[in-house]
Design a protein around this motif. Structure first.
Motif, mmCIF file in Angstrom:
data_model
loop_
_atom_site.group_PDB
_atom_site.id
_atom_site.type_symbol
_atom_site.label_atom_id
_atom_site.label_comp_id
_atom_site.label_asym_id
_atom_site.label_seq_id
_atom_site.Cartn_x
_atom_site.Cartn_y
_atom_site.Cartn_z
ATOM 1 N N UNK A 143 0.843 -1.207 0.000
ATOM 2 C CA UNK A 143 0.000 0.000 0.000
ATOM 3 C C UNK A 143 0.872 1.249 0.000
ATOM 4 N N UNK A 144 1.921 1.203 0.807
ATOM 5 C CA UNK A 144 2.760 2.387 0.982
ATOM 6 C C UNK A 144 3.488 2.731 -0.320
ATOM 7 N N UNK A 145 3.957 1.717 -1.036
ATOM 8 C CA UNK A 145 4.728 1.978 -2.262
ATOM 9 C C UNK A 145 3.846 1.995 -3.507
ATOM 10 N N UNK A 146 2.536 2.016 -3.335
ATOM 11 C CA UNK A 146 1.610 1.888 -4.467
ATOM 12 C C UNK A 146 1.867 2.926 -5.561
ATOM 13 N N UNK A 147 2.104 4.180 -5.172
ATOM 14 C CA UNK A 147 2.308 5.246 -6.160
ATOM 15 C C UNK A 147 3.658 5.127 -6.866
ATOM 16 N N UNK A 148 4.604 4.392 -6.272
ATOM 17 C CA UNK A 148 5.922 4.118 -6.850
ATOM 18 C C UNK A 148 6.731 5.390 -7.139
ATOM 19 N N UNK A 149 6.461 6.441 -6.402
ATOM 20 C CA UNK A 149 7.287 7.640 -6.477
ATOM 21 C C UNK A 149 8.511 7.440 -5.584
ATOM 22 N N UNK A 150 9.473 8.360 -5.695
ATOM 23 C CA UNK A 150 10.678 8.269 -4.884
ATOM 24 C C UNK A 150 10.341 8.322 -3.401
ATOM 25 N N UNK A 151 9.409 9.241 -3.038
ATOM 26 C CA UNK A 151 9.013 9.377 -1.634
ATOM 27 C C UNK A 151 8.286 8.125 -1.151
ATOM 28 N N UNK A 152 7.442 7.553 -2.026
ATOM 29 C CA UNK A 152 6.686 6.362 -1.648
ATOM 30 C C UNK A 152 7.600 5.167 -1.424
ATOM 31 N N UNK A 154 10.822 5.241 -0.595
ATOM 32 C CA UNK A 154 11.604 5.461 0.628
ATOM 33 C C UNK A 154 10.757 5.194 1.871
ATOM 34 N N UNK A 155 9.522 5.726 1.869
ATOM 35 C CA UNK A 155 8.630 5.499 3.009
ATOM 36 C C UNK A 155 8.285 4.020 3.142
ATOM 37 N N UNK A 156 8.101 3.350 1.995
ATOM 38 C CA UNK A 156 7.765 1.934 2.020
ATOM 39 C C UNK A 156 8.869 1.091 2.620
ATOM 40 N N UNK A 157 10.103 1.386 2.262
ATOM 41 C CA UNK A 157 11.205 0.607 2.807
ATOM 42 C C UNK A 157 11.468 0.938 4.271
ATOM 43 N N UNK A 224 8.787 6.228 13.246
ATOM 44 C CA UNK A 224 9.285 7.025 12.122
ATOM 45 C C UNK A 224 8.585 6.712 10.803
ATOM 46 N N UNK A 225 8.051 5.487 10.664
ATOM 47 C CA UNK A 225 7.379 5.130 9.411
ATOM 48 C C UNK A 225 6.038 5.830 9.258
ATOM 49 N N UNK A 226 5.386 6.131 10.386
ATOM 50 C CA UNK A 226 3.985 6.545 10.349
ATOM 51 C C UNK A 226 3.766 7.904 9.676
ATOM 52 N N UNK A 227 4.485 8.976 10.061
ATOM 53 C CA UNK A 227 4.242 10.270 9.400
ATOM 54 C C UNK A 227 4.659 10.293 7.937
ATOM 55 N N UNK A 228 5.476 9.320 7.507
ATOM 56 C CA UNK A 228 5.946 9.318 6.124
ATOM 57 C C UNK A 228 5.116 8.396 5.240
ATOM 58 N N UNK A 229 4.559 7.344 5.818
ATOM 59 C CA UNK A 229 3.808 6.376 5.011
ATOM 60 C C UNK A 229 2.438 6.910 4.608
ATOM 61 N N UNK A 230 1.769 7.616 5.507
ATOM 62 C CA UNK A 230 0.403 8.070 5.229
ATOM 63 C C UNK A 230 0.298 9.062 4.074
ATOM 64 N N UNK A 231 1.156 10.081 4.002
ATOM 65 C CA UNK A 231 1.004 11.034 2.897
ATOM 66 C C UNK A 231 1.205 10.423 1.518
ATOM 67 N N UNK A 232 2.027 9.365 1.405
ATOM 68 C CA UNK A 232 2.318 8.794 0.090
ATOM 69 C C UNK A 232 1.389 7.644 -0.269
ATOM 70 N N UNK A 233 0.722 7.044 0.706
ATOM 71 C CA UNK A 233 -0.189 5.934 0.430
ATOM 72 C C UNK A 233 -1.522 6.470 -0.085
ATOM 73 N N UNK A 234 -2.255 5.680 -0.891
ATOM 74 C CA UNK A 234 -3.608 6.088 -1.282
ATOM 75 C C UNK A 234 -4.470 6.317 -0.051
ATOM 76 N N UNK A 235 -5.384 7.265 -0.123
ATOM 77 C CA UNK A 235 -6.174 7.637 1.062
ATOM 78 C C UNK A 235 -6.987 6.485 1.645
#
Length: 650
Positions: A143-152, A154-157, A224-235
């Motif tokens: 879910x976190x890496x779904x958008x496959x952007x650089x930010x997504x 990084x947040x996914x890993x 640390x994962x939480x504030x970064x995973x939510x903005x990049x994951x689908x709502x």
């Protein structure tokens, strides 16, 4: 059989949804909606039929088998889990209406995670909990890496690293616990722990379990994962990450607390301190955030802190022998778990409406968009009022019970009453910060006008911004924020989940309790005027003042300390490798008397040539980092099975 269907039908449905999605997207979406709706019906039936303590054992898997049990709390959270999935599944088709790539993967892993989450919530022992917990850790990673952007990515890993770390530490704790007690069954664990002479080992196991589950819950310092995973994951996925998957972590912490360490003073103190830090830090981060979904993510972290505070007080009050305090703290933290799930379902779907219309999250860019959107405004307001603890909203009842637990501890635990008084003020200030950042979001999106008059005029133009199914999902979930705030409903739900009817007589609207809520709201209003209007919003724009260097992940986990440890570890491994090579060379040159031999592969014909070519081709693979990483993973798997064999089977 209801439990079996509830847990395993989403696993089968995930494969069907993937196949359908390859042929017909609409059929896939309809299938997912029907499946999650049936899950909700099954969960409701289960809550009515088997809430008296039913137990189911399934043998033949990992020798020990899978076990499931149903009581009031587990049945209630099975319903909440199914409700969360049904709501987000209704909303998701419109959210993804312009997206084509990766949706088969998304739907498959969403349904796999549903089955795994139900498996955790209905588990009858810690090993069953662990198995499904690890499954959902890896399925939700997508879910976190779904958008496959650089930010997504990084947040996914980051999410995956924390999940793997948590899983390994959790397994270590379970192995220790089983070694000391001989069981991981919830039904037998408390008696086995009471009979165990080595309380130090039980505490060590409990701390490992706390870290393992706390990683998923978003507990400091593993947040640390939480504030970064939510903005990049689908709502829709963000709603589930915040509303349910963090509660999976809390569920595990609560199970080890109730069945093993409910009277351990040290364990309770550790959880209380972790809860206070998590609660306050998350709220401060939420105030400073200028990103809609990041603010909601930080809010989730803070509310997890409220729940952990309740768990800590539950243990301390139980250790002090206070049955009345225990009867207040347990329903309070269970109710706040439910309330936070419902609130975040509402708020993240509201954020999803903003994203799917504007594809923006920055507060300056979305400012004023919701001024004329009354249905969305009502839903967001109900969620915001609920999480802020406004009387007659769901958050007020649970926060009042948690506050009462703290007050009870101040009167009862004289030795630490000073610390608990400080904890009470942290609790009230954190509640005020919650109201502050929710007021910031509501005023920004639904009250203020955009700095660009042309853009504001465009925002105010009439038009459809969400379809009927999305409206039903969002308004339907927001209504629960109001319904669960009514004492007649919330006290009965608390009694059902905790198995204690004492809460039925709890008076939430006394002058003292209303005073506590009013203090938090007043603090929040003042902080909004000072911190938001006076500091964050300068020159008419929302500015991000939070220092980048205070990012814990970059500062510690990826920073100089981590690099130093990594370099030191690599040096040690290099020395070991060189030592091994030296020994092998000495053996070859002395005992084996090896001499240099020419390449005689031509003597062996085609087989020799193929062997030589294979050897040359294998060199870059063997020396490649990926290969080394693969071998490391295989080694870890072998190690885990060895630990499992010796610690559990034997």
């Amino acid at each position: 059989m209801l439990v079996v269907w509830l847990v395993f039908s989403p696993f089968i449905g995930a494969l069907i949804a993937y196949i359908l999605g390859r042929r017909n997207e609409k059929a896939r979406d309809c299938f997912a909606i029907v499946l999650t709706s049936l899950e909700l019906v099954l969960a409701v039936v289960l809550a009515f039929v088997h809430s008296g303590g039913a137990f189911l054992q399934m043998g033949g898997f990992l020798v020990t088998g899978l076990s499931f049990e149903v009581n009031g709390f587990k049945a209630a959270y099975a319903v909440i889990t199914a409700l969360m999935w049904a709501g987000t599944t209704l909303f998701a088709p419109e959210y993804f209406r312009h997206e084509k790539e990766g949706l088969e993967r998304y739907w498959m892993f969403i349904l796999l995670t549903l089955g795994a989450t139900e498996g955790v919530m209905l588990s009858g022992d810690l090993m069953t909990t662990f198995i499904f917990f690890e499954i959902l850790s890896f399925t939700s990673f997508t879910w976190v890496i779904h958008e496959q952007t650089k930010e997504a990515v990084k947040a996914g890993y980051t999410y995956l690293f924390i999940a793997v770390f948590g899983g390994l530490v959790l397994f270590m704790g379970l192995a220790l616990l089983y070694y000391e007690t001989g069981t991981l069954s919830y039904a037998d664990l408390k008696a086995a722990v009471d009979a165990c002479p080595d309380r130090g080992m039980i505490l060590a196991a409990g701390i490992c379990v706390l870290l393992g589950f706390g990683a998923k819950a978003g507990m400091f310092p593993l947040h640390v994962w939480l504030p970064k995973a939510h903005p990049v994951a689908p709502s829709p996925a963000s709603a589930l990450l915040s509303g349910i998957l963090t509660k999976v972590g809390i569920y595990g912490i609560l199970m080890i607390t109730l069945h093993a360490l409910v009277e351990d003073y040290v364990f309770g103190s550790i959880i209380l301190i972790a809860g206070m830090i998590t609660m306050l830090l998350g709220a401060v981060l939420g105030v400073f955030s200028v990103n809609l979904k990041r603010t909601l993510a930080c809010s989730s972290m803070s509310q997890i802190g409220f729940i952990l505070t309740g768990v800590g007080m539950l243990i301390l009050l139980s250790a002090a022998g206070s049955e009345e305090g225990y009867a207040i703290a347990l329903p309070g933290l269970l109710l706040h778990m439910v309330n936070h799930s419902i609130i975040k379902l509402t708020l993240f779907m509201c954020a999803g409406v903003v994203v799917m219309n504007l594809h923006k999250l920055n507060l300056d860019e979305i400012r004023g968009w919701g001024r004329k959107k009354n249905k969305l405004k009502i839903a967001f307001a109900l969620g915001a009022l609920g999480i802020s603890g406004v009387p007659l909203m769901n958050g007020y009842m649970s926060k009042t019970l948690l506050h009462e637990g703290l007050v009870e501890g101040i009167h009862l635990l004289e030795g630490i009453s000073g610390y608990l008084k400080a904890a009470e003020w942290i609790f009230l200030v954190s509640g005020g910060l919650t109201f502050c950042y929710m007021l910031k979001l509501f005023i920004c999106i639904f009250v203020e006008e955009n700095k660009d008059p042309v853009l504001q005029q465009k925002y105010d133009m009439p038009g459809a911004y969400m379809n009927l199914t999305s409206t039903i999902a969002i308004l339907g979930s927001s209504i629960f924020c109001l319904l669960l705030g009514q004492p007649l409903i919330s006290t009965r739900l608390g009694a059902f989940m905790s198995g204690n009817s004492h809460i039925l007589h709890f008076k939430a609207f006394t002058l003292t309790n209303l005073k506590g809520g009013a203090i938090s709201l007043c603090i929040g209003g003042i902080l909004y005027l000072v911190a938001v209007r006076g500091l964050l919003k300068k020159d008419g724009r929302y500015k991000d003042y939070w220092p980048k260097w205070l990012d814990l992940e970059d500062l510690v986990y990826r920073g100089i300390p981590a690099r130093f440890i990594f370099a030191l570890w690599c040096t040690v491994l290099r020395i070991v490798e060189m030592s091994t090579d030296t020994i092998i060379v000495l053996i070859r040159k002395t005992f084996m008397r090896e001499t240099r031999v020419r390449n005689n592969s031509h003597r062996f014909g085609l087989a020799g040539v193929m062997a030589a070519e294979f050897s040359e081709a294998a060199k870059p693979i063997v020396t490649n980092f990926t290969f080394a990483l693969l071998m490391t993973c295989l080694g870890i798997i072998v190690m885990l099975f060895a630990i499992f064999y010796f610690a559990v089977i034997l």
